[in-house]
Motif scaffolding. Sequence first.
Motif, PDB file in Angstrom:
ATOM      1  N   GLU A  23     -80.520 -55.725  38.782  1.00  0.00           N
ATOM      2  CA  GLU A  23     -81.866 -54.839  38.820  1.00  0.00           C
ATOM      3  C   GLU A  23     -82.934 -54.809  37.490  1.00  0.00           C
ATOM      4  O   GLU A  23     -83.770 -55.206  38.593  1.00  0.00           O
ATOM      5  CB  GLU A  23     -81.276 -53.742  37.891  1.00  0.00           C
ATOM      6  CG  GLU A  23     -81.997 -52.585  37.869  1.00  0.00           C
ATOM      7  CD  GLU A  23     -81.801 -50.767  38.260  1.00  0.00           C
ATOM      8  OE1 GLU A  23     -82.746 -49.916  37.370  1.00  0.00           O
ATOM      9  OE2 GLU A  23     -80.127 -50.459  38.010  1.00  0.00           O
ATOM     10  N   GLU A  24     -82.497 -56.174  36.577  1.00  0.00           N
ATOM     11  CA  GLU A  24     -84.004 -56.022  35.958  1.00  0.00           C
ATOM     12  C   GLU A  24     -84.170 -57.927  36.694  1.00  0.00           C
ATOM     13  O   GLU A  24     -84.860 -57.699  36.292  1.00  0.00           O
ATOM     14  CB  GLU A  24     -83.249 -56.745  34.002  1.00  0.00           C
ATOM     15  CG  GLU A  24     -82.900 -55.404  33.606  1.00  0.00           C
ATOM     16  CD  GLU A  24     -84.163 -54.914  33.311  1.00  0.00           C
ATOM     17  OE1 GLU A  24     -84.998 -55.429  32.718  1.00  0.00           O
ATOM     18  OE2 GLU A  24     -83.911 -52.773  33.790  1.00  0.00           O
ATOM     19  N   SER A  26     -83.823 -58.586  39.746  1.00  0.00           N
ATOM     20  CA  SER A  26     -84.647 -57.415  40.983  1.00  0.00           C
ATOM     21  C   SER A  26     -86.211 -57.864  40.981  1.00  0.00           C
ATOM     22  O   SER A  26     -86.844 -57.884  41.164  1.00  0.00           O
ATOM     23  CB  SER A  26     -84.076 -57.589  41.459  1.00  0.00           C
ATOM     24  OG  SER A  26     -83.797 -55.896  40.698  1.00  0.00           O
ATOM     25  N   ARG A  27     -86.266 -57.190  39.403  1.00  0.00           N
ATOM     26  CA  ARG A  27     -87.598 -56.395  39.213  1.00  0.00           C
ATOM     27  C   ARG A  27     -88.533 -57.731  38.252  1.00  0.00           C
ATOM     28  O   ARG A  27     -89.779 -57.905  38.828  1.00  0.00           O
ATOM     29  CB  ARG A  27     -87.187 -55.441  37.922  1.00  0.00           C
ATOM     30  CG  ARG A  27     -87.589 -53.463  38.375  1.00  0.00           C
ATOM     31  CD  ARG A  27     -86.707 -52.884  36.941  1.00  0.00           C
ATOM     32  NE  ARG A  27     -86.544 -52.033  37.395  1.00  0.00           N
ATOM     33  CZ  ARG A  27     -86.652 -50.695  38.119  1.00  0.00           C
ATOM     34  NH1 ARG A  27     -88.191 -51.037  38.771  1.00  0.00           N
ATOM     35  NH2 ARG A  27     -86.045 -49.641  38.400  1.00  0.00           N
ATOM     36  N   GLY A  30     -89.965 -59.747  41.589  1.00  0.00           N
ATOM     37  CA  GLY A  30     -90.366 -59.221  42.858  1.00  0.00           C
ATOM     38  C   GLY A  30     -89.311 -58.236  43.823  1.00  0.00           C
ATOM     39  O   GLY A  30     -90.365 -58.419  45.129  1.00  0.00           O
ATOM     40  N   TYR A  32     -87.264 -56.034  44.078  1.00  0.00           N
ATOM     41  CA  TYR A  32     -86.234 -54.893  43.675  1.00  0.00           C
ATOM     42  C   TYR A  32     -85.860 -54.161  44.889  1.00  0.00           C
ATOM     43  O   TYR A  32     -84.819 -53.826  45.825  1.00  0.00           O
ATOM     44  CB  TYR A  32     -87.407 -54.074  42.412  1.00  0.00           C
ATOM     45  CG  TYR A  32     -86.590 -52.993  42.278  1.00  0.00           C
ATOM     46  CD1 TYR A  32     -85.052 -52.932  41.777  1.00  0.00           C
ATOM     47  CD2 TYR A  32     -86.699 -51.903  42.532  1.00  0.00           C
ATOM     48  CE1 TYR A  32     -84.834 -52.290  41.344  1.00  0.00           C
ATOM     49  CE2 TYR A  32     -86.041 -50.620  42.640  1.00  0.00           C
ATOM     50  CZ  TYR A  32     -85.224 -50.874  41.621  1.00  0.00           C
ATOM     51  OH  TYR A  32     -84.687 -49.243  41.458  1.00  0.00           O
ATOM     52  N   LYS A  33     -87.561 -54.096  45.823  1.00  0.00           N
ATOM     53  CA  LYS A  33     -87.196 -53.313  46.901  1.00  0.00           C
ATOM     54  C   LYS A  33     -85.730 -54.136  47.833  1.00  0.00           C
ATOM     55  O   LYS A  33     -85.695 -52.695  48.265  1.00  0.00           O
ATOM     56  CB  LYS A  33     -88.307 -53.056  47.359  1.00  0.00           C
ATOM     57  CG  LYS A  33     -88.761 -51.963  48.294  1.00  0.00           C
ATOM     58  CD  LYS A  33     -90.337 -51.438  49.275  1.00  0.00           C
ATOM     59  CE  LYS A  33     -89.997 -51.120  50.020  1.00  0.00           C
ATOM     60  NZ  LYS A  33     -91.148 -50.930  51.283  1.00  0.00           N
ATOM     61  N   GLN A  36     -82.583 -52.589  46.532  1.00  0.00           N
ATOM     62  CA  GLN A  36     -82.293 -52.042  46.959  1.00  0.00           C
ATOM     63  C   GLN A  36     -81.745 -51.906  48.301  1.00  0.00           C
ATOM     64  O   GLN A  36     -81.324 -50.944  48.704  1.00  0.00           O
ATOM     65  CB  GLN A  36     -82.577 -51.247  46.046  1.00  0.00           C
ATOM     66  CG  GLN A  36     -82.922 -50.840  44.890  1.00  0.00           C
ATOM     67  CD  GLN A  36     -81.755 -50.817  43.842  1.00  0.00           C
ATOM     68  OE1 GLN A  36     -81.303 -49.419  44.443  1.00  0.00           O
ATOM     69  NE2 GLN A  36     -81.384 -51.905  43.084  1.00  0.00           N
ATOM     70  N   ARG A 116     -89.016 -67.536  42.977  1.00  0.00           N
ATOM     71  CA  ARG A 116     -89.378 -66.039  43.467  1.00  0.00           C
ATOM     72  C   ARG A 116     -89.517 -66.212  44.974  1.00  0.00           C
ATOM     73  O   ARG A 116     -89.355 -65.533  45.412  1.00  0.00           O
ATOM     74  CB  ARG A 116     -90.831 -65.875  42.402  1.00  0.00           C
ATOM     75  CG  ARG A 116     -91.530 -64.010  43.751  1.00  0.00           C
ATOM     76  CD  ARG A 116     -92.444 -63.833  42.332  1.00  0.00           C
ATOM     77  NE  ARG A 116     -92.279 -63.619  40.938  1.00  0.00           N
ATOM     78  CZ  ARG A 116     -92.530 -63.264  40.172  1.00  0.00           C
ATOM     79  NH1 ARG A 116     -94.493 -62.720  40.297  1.00  0.00           N
ATOM     80  NH2 ARG A 116     -92.731 -62.600  38.834  1.00  0.00           N
TER      81      ARG A 116
END
Length: 881
Positions: A23-24, A26-27, A30, A32-33, A36, A116
């Motif tokens: 989770e960290e 992916s944030r 960029g 994360y969305k 999820q 990224r």
Amino acid sequence: MAESFAFDIANSLLCKLASYAYEEASRAYGVYKDLQGIKDTLSIVSGVLLDAEYKKDQKHGLREWLRQIHNICSDAENVLDGFDLQDKRKQVLEASGSTKTKVRHLFSSSNPLAFRFRMARQIKEIRDRLNKVAADGTMFGLATINVDPGLVVQRRELTYPHVDASSVVGRESDREEIIKLLIKPHPQGDGDGDKRLCVIPIVGIGGLGKTTLAKLVFNDTRMDKLFQLKMWVCVSVDFDINQIIIKIINSIQKIKIINSANTSTFSSSSASMSSFDHQENINNLDMVQLVSLLIKKLYGKKFLLVLDDVWNEDRAKWIELKDLIKVCASGSKIVVTTRSKSIASMMGNVPAYILKGLSRTNCLSLFVQWAFKEGEEEKYPNLVEIGKEIVKKCQGVPLAVRTLGSSLFSNFDLSKWEFVRDSEIWNLEQKKDGILSALKLSYDQMSSYLRQCFVCFSLFPKDHIFNSDVMCSLWVALGLVQSLNGSEKLESIAREYIDELHSRSFLQDVDDYGSYCEFKVHDLIHDLALYFAREDFVAIDSHTQNIPLQVRHLSVIENDSLDHGLFPKSRSLRTILFPNLGVGLASESVLDTWLSRYKYLRYLNLSDSSFDTVSNSITKLEHLRFLDLSRNKKIKRLPNSICKLLNLQVLSVSGCTELQKMPKGLGKLISLQRLTITTKQSVLPQREFERLIHLQTLSFHICDNLKFLFRQKLPSIEALYFYSCRCLESIPLYIFPKLQTLYISNCEKLNLLSNNESPKQRLMMKHLYLVGFPMYQTLPGWILYARETLETMEINCFPNLKMLPEYLTTMTRLKRLYIIGCHQLLDLPSDMHRLTSLEDLRIIDCPELNRKCQPQSGEYWPMICHIKSIFFNEPGGEKKE
């Protein structure tokens, strides 16, 4: 079969997606969305995967849908690996401190901006594919099943106590052994000091005849004289206390009605009707009434109760049932049949009876009984000869013999018999009550995490002697081992998997040496692994004509099966291994092709190969966890670029006797946990090894020029192995504060008696193996400082050893003691009885000591007879256990 593992791999991926680390990450990058989104869609899909697996044979297209799910999840795992790899690159970059290295990184494809962009594109592609497949799945009308697949199993038919004893072959001695246990008084309590109830477990794999043996015992006329009541209950998968009580009561009632029917004017049919009426009334009782009735029926009675086919591992449920039936008279017995050794240990209060297979002669008799009408076999001696070959593959399992025999009943076509002889059992037609169906019950009962591990056995040939370290490394490398709390070592969890498989009777001939164990897999269990492996796991031999495109795991069994054209062009391959000693890869061009094509390999075992170099293209294997180049006699150098494999956990160059030196930059392998070295170097770079902060096992094999080890502490090392390092002079134990395993073999210049570099300190050692010290008359004194922790000690090839130290008997945790080739050793310490934890004592090739340890007659026998397993040479040279 890829579709069989869709649920398992989906759940594994969900666990990773739910972790804080991902989770960290992916944030930070960029994505994360999108990540999820994958998690949410996969959660929905996962709910219907079990239903899909059950219906895949009935609904057209469902197998392909499951395969697509599996492929997407595998690809997603490959992408997610990128987060870990990027983090490791960052660690290595920071540790290097080199401006040149950092500038080179800035312009590489692994710099943060390029990474990224690439990750965002790949994760979006995965999400789009998963959304499409999820939408396609709605056409199948699948239902959500919120149950672990290990708990949803094929049900076995309920058993009953009747048996035609005349049709049972080869179980006479087993019956007598169980009856002996039933006749003699209970030797010990149930753990609570109660001697009224003795529980005798019968353990073995499915189809071995546990239920048949229990029936033979149950119906023996001696039991009618010994017990007032006899009850038979088929427990099967559900250990429902309510239902078991009803079955016990009904079993009592049936016996009473039948007995009364024999002495009254009632017909057997009216007695049977009365029994059914009574069962109906019992089913209407509540739990309080049932318990009251059970106690009333059993109170003060001496009974025999058979609990057949027990799968329950919940001790609380067993204790609850046992407490209800302990109202019996002293001398009551329970016979439990189970496939699980752990269940047998939990329920039994006498040692379990481990049922073995039938002899080859008995197997043939049983086969003839099922393949021919009575006397018919005399007309077909040629078929009987083929039958002898067929029963070999049954490995003594009666249900397998019956299955194959009945498949050939009244069929006298020679080609059909030859087909059965030459085919693997899993390739033959399967019936509901056949051997694979029986064994599948055990497979279904396994947890999802264990099933893929089990199928890995299909990559190895039959009769292979497995090493626990090899299997654990394979499972860990493939990501099949998960830590629930994130802190437990994966290798420790994998070893628990071995123990669990053993408990479930999947392993045989298990020999536990402490730090590792060796074992075999029954041929029929191997067939079961092949049955579920199918297109995902393929072992290549000279008979292999094609390899499925979607294969993920390959092993090469024979040298002459290395036809390069066989190997698939698909990039999904994760495993290549050569499991047989002496079978390896000789072609560098084939290796180069593999390195270029199979970039998602996790496990690459090239042992016993013969090539001069490994090309720099090995750096393309960014996902590689395991690399074994053992016993390559030609290789002289390894490319320094091998140190860019930041995910590598295991590296072995054992037996590469021409290897000049280890690659430069070894310290960059920050994931390395196990390293096995053969090198011509006399000095190893201390600084590089200090950077290997996760290194747990370090082995030196045939390092002829190595004189000294390091001087600075290596706090992560837990296991040290030295094989034939003939110039090694000392081992400073103090630099390994966490050392638990030490193995030293044939290091002729090593001064074993001194550890002068360190002040005396307590050692944490659990396993110690000393082999090949012909000049020593005593053992080193520093062993004393491990007396509080030592569990295994092997003293091997000490021909001049005169006596064992007295401190040996202060090792209260010692479980295994092996004394081998100590020809001058005459005595054991006088207080051997103090070693209360000792379970395994082996005394081999110690003539005088062997004589003194003879059962009954040997003077040391009273001191050692309490030990569970004793293995030694008799004076004539034969081994005895």
